[in-house]
Each structure stands twice: as structure tokens, then as C-alpha cells.
Design a protein around this motif. Sequence first.
Motif, PDB file in Angstrom:
ATOM      1  N   ALA A   1      30.220  31.318-109.714  1.00 32.97           N
ATOM      2  CA  ALA A   1      29.066  30.975-108.885  1.00 32.97           C
ATOM      3  C   ALA A   1      28.589  29.556-109.141  1.00 32.97           C
ATOM      4  N   GLU A   2      28.744  29.089-110.373  1.00 33.57           N
ATOM      5  CA  GLU A   2      28.216  27.772-110.747  1.00 33.57           C
ATOM      6  C   GLU A   2      28.869  26.630-109.977  1.00 33.57           C
ATOM      7  N   SER A   3      29.982  26.908-109.310  1.00 29.92           N
ATOM      8  CA  SER A   3      30.682  25.848-108.576  1.00 29.92           C
ATOM      9  C   SER A   3      30.438  25.896-107.072  1.00 29.92           C
ATOM     10  N   LEU A   4      29.637  26.863-106.607  1.00 35.12           N
ATOM     11  CA  LEU A   4      29.506  27.088-105.165  1.00 35.12           C
ATOM     12  C   LEU A   4      28.163  26.583-104.630  1.00 35.12           C
ATOM     13  N   ARG A   5      28.244  25.818-103.531  1.00 35.84           N
ATOM     14  CA  ARG A   5      27.058  25.385-102.793  1.00 35.84           C
ATOM     15  C   ARG A   5      26.948  26.256-101.551  1.00 35.84           C
ATOM     16  N   LEU A   6      25.829  26.976-101.433  1.00 42.66           N
ATOM     17  CA  LEU A   6      25.663  27.954-100.365  1.00 42.66           C
ATOM     18  C   LEU A   6      24.524  27.576 -99.428  1.00 42.66           C
ATOM     19  N   GLY A   7      24.641  28.046 -98.185  1.00 43.86           N
ATOM     20  CA  GLY A   7      23.553  27.969 -97.229  1.00 43.86           C
ATOM     21  C   GLY A   7      23.243  29.354 -96.707  1.00 43.86           C
ATOM     22  N   GLU A   8      21.956  29.667 -96.547  1.00 47.67           N
ATOM     23  CA  GLU A   8      21.542  30.937 -95.951  1.00 47.67           C
ATOM     24  C   GLU A   8      21.035  30.673 -94.543  1.00 47.67           C
ATOM     25  N   VAL A   9      21.604  31.358 -93.558  1.00 47.18           N
ATOM     26  CA  VAL A   9      21.241  31.184 -92.155  1.00 47.18           C
ATOM     27  C   VAL A   9      20.239  32.267 -91.773  1.00 47.18           C
TER      28      VAL A   9
ATOM     29  N   PHE B   1      21.988  34.603-109.612  1.00 51.61           N
ATOM     30  CA  PHE B   1      23.436  34.428-109.577  1.00 51.61           C
ATOM     31  C   PHE B   1      23.870  33.059-110.092  1.00 51.61           C
ATOM     32  N   ARG B   2      22.945  32.122-110.178  1.00 54.70           N
ATOM     33  CA  ARG B   2      23.215  30.792-110.738  1.00 54.70           C
ATOM     34  C   ARG B   2      24.233  29.984-109.931  1.00 54.70           C
ATOM     35  N   PHE B   3      24.126  30.059-108.598  1.00 53.13           N
ATOM     36  CA  PHE B   3      24.963  29.207-107.770  1.00 53.13           C
ATOM     37  C   PHE B   3      24.593  27.746-108.002  1.00 53.13           C
ATOM     38  N   ALA B   4      25.529  26.850-107.678  1.00 49.33           N
ATOM     39  CA  ALA B   4      25.285  25.426-107.900  1.00 49.33           C
ATOM     40  C   ALA B   4      24.090  24.943-107.101  1.00 49.33           C
ATOM     41  N   ALA B   5      23.987  25.398-105.862  1.00 46.30           N
ATOM     42  CA  ALA B   5      22.853  25.025-105.009  1.00 46.30           C
ATOM     43  C   ALA B   5      22.768  26.017-103.866  1.00 46.30           C
ATOM     44  N   VAL B   6      21.542  26.277-103.406  1.00 46.64           N
ATOM     45  CA  VAL B   6      21.307  27.177-102.274  1.00 46.64           C
ATOM     46  C   VAL B   6      20.282  26.522-101.361  1.00 46.64           C
ATOM     47  N   THR B   7      20.610  26.431-100.077  1.00 45.08           N
ATOM     48  CA  THR B   7      19.690  25.888 -99.086  1.00 45.08           C
ATOM     49  C   THR B   7      19.417  26.947 -98.029  1.00 45.08           C
ATOM     50  N   GLY B   8      18.170  27.329 -97.879  1.00 42.72           N
ATOM     51  CA  GLY B   8      17.778  28.273 -96.852  1.00 42.72           C
ATOM     52  C   GLY B   8      17.463  27.550 -95.557  1.00 42.72           C
ATOM     53  N   VAL B   9      17.977  28.074 -94.454  1.00 46.24           N
ATOM     54  CA  VAL B   9      17.785  27.478 -93.138  1.00 46.24           C
ATOM     55  C   VAL B   9      17.113  28.505 -92.235  1.00 46.24           C
ATOM     56  N   ASP B  10      16.096  28.074 -91.506  1.00 47.67           N
ATOM     57  CA  ASP B  10      15.451  28.973 -90.550  1.00 47.67           C
ATOM     58  C   ASP B  10      15.028  28.173 -89.327  1.00 47.67           C
ATOM     59  N   ILE B  11      15.024  28.834 -88.166  1.00 49.34           N
ATOM     60  CA  ILE B  11      14.672  28.174 -86.914  1.00 49.34           C
ATOM     61  C   ILE B  11      13.167  28.026 -86.758  1.00 49.34           C
ATOM     62  N   HIS B  12      12.392  28.837 -87.493  1.00 45.85           N
ATOM     63  CA  HIS B  12      10.938  28.865 -87.303  1.00 45.85           C
ATOM     64  C   HIS B  12      10.238  28.004 -88.361  1.00 45.85           C
ATOM     65  N   PRO B  13       9.505  26.975 -87.957  1.00 49.57           N
ATOM     66  CA  PRO B  13       8.821  26.129 -88.948  1.00 49.57           C
ATOM     67  C   PRO B  13       7.812  26.885 -89.794  1.00 49.57           C
ATOM     68  N   ASP B  14       7.183  27.927 -89.243  1.00 47.73           N
ATOM     69  CA  ASP B  14       6.248  28.716 -90.042  1.00 47.73           C
ATOM     70  C   ASP B  14       6.960  29.383 -91.214  1.00 47.73           C
ATOM     71  N   GLN B  15       8.178  29.850 -90.975  1.00 47.13           N
ATOM     72  CA  GLN B  15       8.926  30.502 -92.047  1.00 47.13           C
ATOM     73  C   GLN B  15       9.338  29.513 -93.130  1.00 47.13           C
ATOM     74  N   ILE B  16       9.719  28.318 -92.735  1.00 43.10           N
ATOM     75  CA  ILE B  16      10.061  27.303 -93.731  1.00 43.10           C
ATOM     76  C   ILE B  16       8.824  26.939 -94.552  1.00 43.10           C
TER      77      ILE B  16
ATOM     78  N   ASP C   1      30.474  25.392 -99.533  1.00 46.99           N
ATOM     79  CA  ASP C   1      31.447  26.341-100.068  1.00 46.99           C
ATOM     80  C   ASP C   1      31.263  27.733 -99.482  1.00 46.99           C
ATOM     81  N   GLY C   2      30.039  28.047 -99.079  1.00 50.21           N
ATOM     82  CA  GLY C   2      29.777  29.367 -98.532  1.00 50.21           C
ATOM     83  C   GLY C   2      28.531  29.378 -97.674  1.00 50.21           C
ATOM     84  N   LEU C   3      28.528  30.280 -96.711  1.00 46.22           N
ATOM     85  CA  LEU C   3      27.362  30.557 -95.885  1.00 46.22           C
ATOM     86  C   LEU C   3      27.145  32.057 -95.886  1.00 46.22           C
TER      87      LEU C   3
END
Length: 270
Positions: free
Chosen positions: A67-75, A90-105, A141-143
Motif C-alpha cells: 500500500a505504501e507505494s500506491l497513489r489512489l483517488g476516490e471518485v 491502510f497507509r497508502f502513499a497518498a489518497v485524494t478524494g474527488v466529489d462533484i458537489h462543493p458542499d461535500q468537499i 496507481d489506483g482509483l
Amino acid sequence: MSQDHIPGPVRRTYGADDLSQAASFAGGFINFGDWRGVRTTDPTTEDRVRSQENLYRRVLRAFPGPAESLRLGEVGCGRGLGAALALCEFRFAAVTGVDIHPDQIERARAVNAKALATFPDRLGYTLGSADDLPFADGSMDGLYSVEAAQHFRELTGFAHEAARVLRPGGRLVVTTFFSAVGPDVAERLSILLGSFANGLDVPHPLEGFTADLGAAGFAEVTTESIGADVWPGLDRYLEGTVPPGHWTRNFLPSWRDGLLDYYLVTATRR
């Protein structure tokens, strides 16, 4: 991103209505849950939260390698609790959450402020949509997406955009409910379930999505039915949470009647 680009039902449900405050979604994860190993006899709020965390864990375990080598995005990250769990547990290298709604961000950044401060270079939340992801070509690396794809107006664009941002060998993991194939399935779902009637949920057949993935450049596409781990446990919780006769109690019979099912889908970028 202007809210004009957000479908009306999604804009209302995740904006002013803030679905995360509904009693059926205790804890703010906003998913139906993986109830394996969770008490379903008179389930508590804590049991409900655990089921939602477990659904994320089931998805995140589908990523191979350290997991330490994986950069993930959540759609479709919503309030971002799953992305924070992915990073902190899980200790992934990086995780970026993406959402269409500005209120949710905005909510995600507020709710997860401590995790953001602790991991400023490894956790983030940003605006984007399933067919317009804020990532460079081949940079991920993953979505993954947890119970969001049923809101996407169509899945073809999502499949192609996922293929664009994933490196060769990168993995896509999606879990949500898909409709059966049939001439009257969509109509029956709209009669039984309010989320289909008002357009919040779209009846996507699983076969259409897997075909889209193949056409977009994915291989090793797998599908696993996990409805037995979702619908009965959810319904037992709803029994003590929503008023008698509420339309959400129709998810279980819709599954039993073969109108929809919950799946875990994985695919590898060629």
C-alpha cells in the motif's frame, strides 16, 4: 465547478438536504454497508458505522501490492471519511478524494481537518466529476468508488476517464448496486424505490459497465455479487430506523426479486 453542472437530485440530496444526517446513514459514510461479521440482531448505531467502514475495507483490500507505494483517488468521496480511513488505516502513499458537489468537499475538509493537518502531502479533497477527473494522464496507481456510480448519469465517460488517469497496470475498484437487464426493470425500480423515481439513482446494468471498461482499455475485469452481505443487514437496521412502509425497505425485496444487486467490480488498466 458551478453547481449548474450537478444533476438536480444530486445537488439537493448532497447539498442542503445533506444525506449524511439521515438516521439510516449513521456516522456519515453514506453507504449501505458490508455486514459480514457485524451484528444484525437489533443492530445499533455503532454496528451501522462498522458496516460502512467494512465496505471501504473490502474495496481497499482489492488493491494488490504494498500500500505504501500506491497513489489512489476516490471518485465520489462525499464527506471524505473513507479516504481518511484509506490513508490512516491502510497507509497508502497518498489518497485524494474527488466529489462533484462543493458542499461535500467543504464538509470533507472540515470533518477530516485533523487528518489533513497530520498528512498535508498525502491526503486531499478536490472538486471533480466521474467524467472529468482532476488528475494527469497516467498519474494514478489506483482509483476506487464506493456507492457513488449509481448516481452517475452514464458510465461510459467514467470508464474512459478512469483509463486515462490510471497508469498501465493500475487498478479500478468500484462497488455499488446495478440493475438487472429487462424491458420493465427501470419502471419497476422507480415504482418501488424513491431514489430511482426522483432520478437520484440511475438503473445501470452491470453488463453495460463491464463492456464500457473493456472498450476503454481495461482487462481482467471481475465482478462479485455481494448483495447477501449488504441487503439483509441493511434492512434489519432500517427496521428500527425508518417509519413503517418507508420506500427504503423495498431494497431487500428488489434484490430478492432480481431487479438489482450489489457488486464489487475490479479491472486492470492495460
